[in-house]
Design a protein around this motif. Sequence first.
Motif, mmCIF file in Angstrom:
data_model
loop_
_atom_site.group_PDB
_atom_site.id
_atom_site.type_symbol
_atom_site.label_atom_id
_atom_site.label_comp_id
_atom_site.label_asym_id
_atom_site.label_seq_id
_atom_site.Cartn_x
_atom_site.Cartn_y
_atom_site.Cartn_z
ATOM 1 N N TRP A 158 6.610 -23.101 -0.536
ATOM 2 C CA TRP A 158 6.740 -24.555 -0.418
ATOM 3 C C TRP A 158 7.027 -25.199 -1.772
ATOM 4 O O TRP A 158 7.937 -26.000 -1.910
ATOM 5 N N LEU A 159 6.259 -24.831 -2.782
ATOM 6 C CA LEU A 159 6.433 -25.422 -4.105
ATOM 7 C C LEU A 159 7.779 -25.053 -4.721
ATOM 8 O O LEU A 159 8.333 -25.818 -5.518
ATOM 9 N N SER A 160 8.333 -23.894 -4.337
ATOM 10 C CA SER A 160 9.628 -23.474 -4.893
ATOM 11 C C SER A 160 10.775 -24.343 -4.383
ATOM 12 O O SER A 160 11.857 -24.368 -4.991
ATOM 13 N N LEU A 161 10.571 -25.069 -3.281
ATOM 14 C CA LEU A 161 11.624 -25.941 -2.760
ATOM 15 C C LEU A 161 11.930 -27.078 -3.727
ATOM 16 O O LEU A 161 13.054 -27.551 -3.815
ATOM 17 N N TYR A 162 10.879 -27.538 -4.413
ATOM 18 C CA TYR A 162 11.022 -28.605 -5.400
ATOM 19 C C TYR A 162 10.213 -28.227 -6.633
ATOM 20 O O TYR A 162 9.109 -28.726 -6.845
#
Length: 216
Positions: A158-162
């Motif tokens: 999830w955090l890698s998306l932004y």
Amino acid sequence: MASTNPTPKSKCENAAPTFQTARLTFTPLAQTDAAPLHELRSAPEVMKWSRQGRPDASVTETQKWVDSYLAEAESNITQQESIVSKPDPRKDVVFAVREVAHVESGAKHDRIVAQAGIKKGKSEVTGVERFEIGYMFVPTVWGKGYASEAVKGMAQWWLSLYPEEGKGGDTEGVYAIVAKTNPASLRVLEKCGFHFVAEGVDDHGDEIVEFCMNNE
């Protein structure tokens, strides 16, 4: 660490997973997942921690839950696309989680060992709207470290998306809320690097604790 390497196709009807960790695959929930998901959603010791608070009585009830979730998810996507030209990929998602070893074995029967996902909503503790991570595993795989692997994998995905977001404080990042009487889940979050945010009481009067993981 989460990987985007595809998992070999199984005999089930699901497409390649969104991502996988060392031992688990994560595929967005599909309409055909109700039967293998029922093992999880019919377990009292699992469902007592859910918002539903009780096990599904039959595969039919599990199917109704799956259909309801998918209909709501489709509706949310349609609404978002009508408002903005570039929808936020961090939409609510529920994953059907399978063991890589089971998928690769070519077993004739499909098996889902967990329901996990990330959903945006208002925190019961702080009242702030944010993305919350959640998971449930079938009792037969408890003690294998799957929960920690799943939580860490989902948070990293999830955090890698932004990658530039989630750096500014407690109102950003991905969150998790667990019952204070659920020490196993408390340990999982601490082990995965989540930090304490606040304590509170939910709508049922139970004490709950909120944790957060940020991009750091």
